[in-house]
Design a protein around this motif. Structure first.
Motif, PDB file in Angstrom:
ATOM      1  N   SER A   1     -60.871   0.812  27.195  1.00  0.00           N
ATOM      2  CA  SER A   1     -61.841  -0.262  27.007  1.00  0.00           C
ATOM      3  C   SER A   1     -62.371  -0.748  28.339  1.00  0.00           C
ATOM      4  O   SER A   1     -61.746  -0.562  29.393  1.00  0.00           O
ATOM      5  N   SER A   2     -63.536  -1.393  28.307  1.00  0.00           N
ATOM      6  CA  SER A   2     -64.123  -1.937  29.526  1.00  0.00           C
ATOM      7  C   SER A   2     -63.256  -3.050  30.101  1.00  0.00           C
ATOM      8  O   SER A   2     -63.211  -3.234  31.326  1.00  0.00           O
TER       9      SER A   2
ATOM     10  N   TRP B   1     -68.212  -1.954  31.651  1.00  0.00           N
ATOM     11  CA  TRP B   1     -68.893  -1.505  30.429  1.00  0.00           C
ATOM     12  C   TRP B   1     -70.073  -0.614  30.767  1.00  0.00           C
ATOM     13  O   TRP B   1     -70.282   0.430  30.149  1.00  0.00           O
TER      14      TRP B   1
ATOM     15  N   VAL C   1     -59.203   0.846  20.089  1.00  0.00           N
ATOM     16  CA  VAL C   1     -59.488   0.597  21.506  1.00  0.00           C
ATOM     17  C   VAL C   1     -60.785  -0.188  21.675  1.00  0.00           C
ATOM     18  O   VAL C   1     -60.833  -1.195  22.378  1.00  0.00           O
ATOM     19  N   TYR C   2     -61.853   0.278  21.030  1.00  0.00           N
ATOM     20  CA  TYR C   2     -63.164  -0.350  21.216  1.00  0.00           C
ATOM     21  C   TYR C   2     -63.451  -1.422  20.170  1.00  0.00           C
ATOM     22  O   TYR C   2     -64.328  -2.258  20.381  1.00  0.00           O
ATOM     23  N   HIS C   3     -62.751  -1.363  19.039  1.00  0.00           N
ATOM     24  CA  HIS C   3     -62.880  -2.345  17.960  1.00  0.00           C
ATOM     25  C   HIS C   3     -64.221  -2.292  17.240  1.00  0.00           C
ATOM     26  O   HIS C   3     -64.280  -2.442  16.021  1.00  0.00           O
TER      27      HIS C   3
ATOM     28  N   TYR D   1     -70.572   6.986  22.115  1.00  0.00           N
ATOM     29  CA  TYR D   1     -69.132   6.993  21.849  1.00  0.00           C
ATOM     30  C   TYR D   1     -68.706   8.304  21.186  1.00  0.00           C
ATOM     31  O   TYR D   1     -67.655   8.863  21.506  1.00  0.00           O
TER      32      TYR D   1
END
Length: 292
Positions: free
Chosen positions: A82-83, A98, A240-242, A252
Motif C-alpha cells: 500500500s501507499s 501513491w 492490501v488496497y481495500h 492494478y
C-alpha cells in the motif's frame, strides 16, 4: 547495493545504456557530451537528458535509490504494497508514494506476448458488495455483478497471464480479448457462461467445464488455474488496497499480471527488478493525467 542516488543512477544507466548514453529523442550514440552529475547533452539535437528522461521517473524529485527500493518492494510483495506502507518504508509522503506506485503500475501494461497451448479463461467482477454499501451508494438493481467492474483474464497452462478491464462481460468482449491475447489454434478452457458461446467455431479449440453441475475437472479440462489468479488479485485488492476505483482498476490489474509473469517468484530478485526497469522506459504518467 544502492545506498544513495548516485549508485542507483549508475545501475540504471548501465541497464538502460550498456554501451554508453543514447539520446532518447533521436537515438544518437556518438555525439553525446557528458555534462556531469548524470546530465548529458546530445550535440545532434541539443537535448539535455538524464537516465530519467522518457521513463516513469521523469521530472520526479524523489531519489533514484528510493525508486529502486520501491520497485523492489513492488515485485517481491505477492499481494502488493500500500501507499501508506511504502511511504513509511522510503520516507516520503503518502501522496507521493501513491503517485509512485501508479507510475510503476503504468510501466506494467502493454505486454505484447500472446498465450499459446492450453488457455484457461474466465471473468471476475471487482467491487464492493451491495449489502455492505451505505444506503446512498447502493444501486438497488439486484445482486451479483451489479455495481461491479468486470475483468476478463486468461492463463496459459504453466505460463503467463493476461487480463483486461472491460465495460461489460459480453460475448463480443470475450472474442475480442481472445483474438488480442491468444494465438490461433490454441485450446481455450472456460466455464459454462454464455459469454463464451461465440468462441465455438472460431480459430480456437473450445472446451467447457460445467460448474453449475458440480463439475470442476474433466480430464485436462479445468479453469482452476485462472481462478487461483483471481484469488490472489482479490486478496491484494481487498486486503492490501481495500478499494480500487473503476478509473484506476486497469493499472492494478496490470500490476498483478506483471507480478505473476515477469516478477514471478521463480525468477531471481534482480531479474525481476530488471524486468520492471526495462518496462519503465518509454512510459510516462503525469499527475495531471492520472487525476483528470
Amino acid at each position: 547495493m544502492f545506498p544513495d542516488a548516485d549508485t542507483a543512477r549508475g545501475y540504471m544507466e548501465k541497464r538502460r545504456w550498456p554501451d554508453g548514453p543514447v539520446c532518447p529523442a533521436c537515438g544518437e550514440k556518438e555525439r553525446i557530451y557528458d555534462k556531469g552529475k548524470g546530465f548529458y547533452r546530445c550535440n545532434a539535437d541539443l537535448l539535455v537528458f538524464t537516465v530519467r528522461t522518457g521513463t516513469i521517473f521523469e521530472r520526479s524529485k524523489i531519489g533514484l535509490h528510493k525508486w529502486l527500493y520501491a520497485m523492489y518492494l513492488f515485485v517481491t510483495a505477492r499481494k502488493g504494497i500500500s501507499s501508506v506502507q511504502l511511504a513509511k518504508q522510503i520516507g516520503v509522503t503518502q501522496k507521493s508514494a501513491w503517485f509512485m506506485l501508479q507510475r510503476i503500475r503504468e510501466a506494467c501494461g502493454d505486454d505484447p506476448t500472446q498465450l499459446a497451448g492450453i488457455i484457461e479463461m474466465d471473468e471476475v467482477y471487482i467491487g464492493g458488495k451491495e449489502d455492505a454499501k451505505h444506503e446512498n451508494k447502493k444501486t438497488k438493481r439486484g445482486r451479483g455483478a451489479v455495481g461491479k467492474t468486470p475483468v476478463i483474464a486468461a492463463r496459459e497452462r504453466g505460463g503467463r497471464v493476461k487480463a483486461e478491464v472491460v465495460r461489460s462481460a459480453t460475448g463480443r468482449k470475450a472474442v475480442g480479448f481472445s483474438y488480442r491475447h491468444v494465438q490461433a489454434g490454441s485450446t481455450i478452457h472456460t466455464d459454462e457462461s454464455t459469454i463464451y458461446n461465440r468462441l465455438n467455431g472460431l480459430i480456437f479449440n473450445h472446451e467447457r467445464i460445467n460448474h453449475s453441475a458440480g463439475e470442476y475437472v474433466r480430464g485436462s479440462v479445468t479453469t482452476n488455474g485462472i481462478e487461483s489468479v483471481f484469488a490472489v488479485m482479490k486478496r491484494g485488492l481487498h486486503g492490501v488496497y481495500h478499494h480500487a476505483s473503476p478509473k484506476h482498476l486497469s493499472r492494478y490489474i496490470n500490476e498483478f499480471t506483471f507480478r505473476l509473469n515477469d516478477a514471478n517468484v521463480k525468477f531471481h530478485t534482480l531479474d525481476r527488478l530488471n524486468s520492471l526497469l526495462d518496462a519503465a522506459v518509454g512510459k510516462r504518467l503525469t499527475y495531471e493525467r492520472l487525476t483528470a
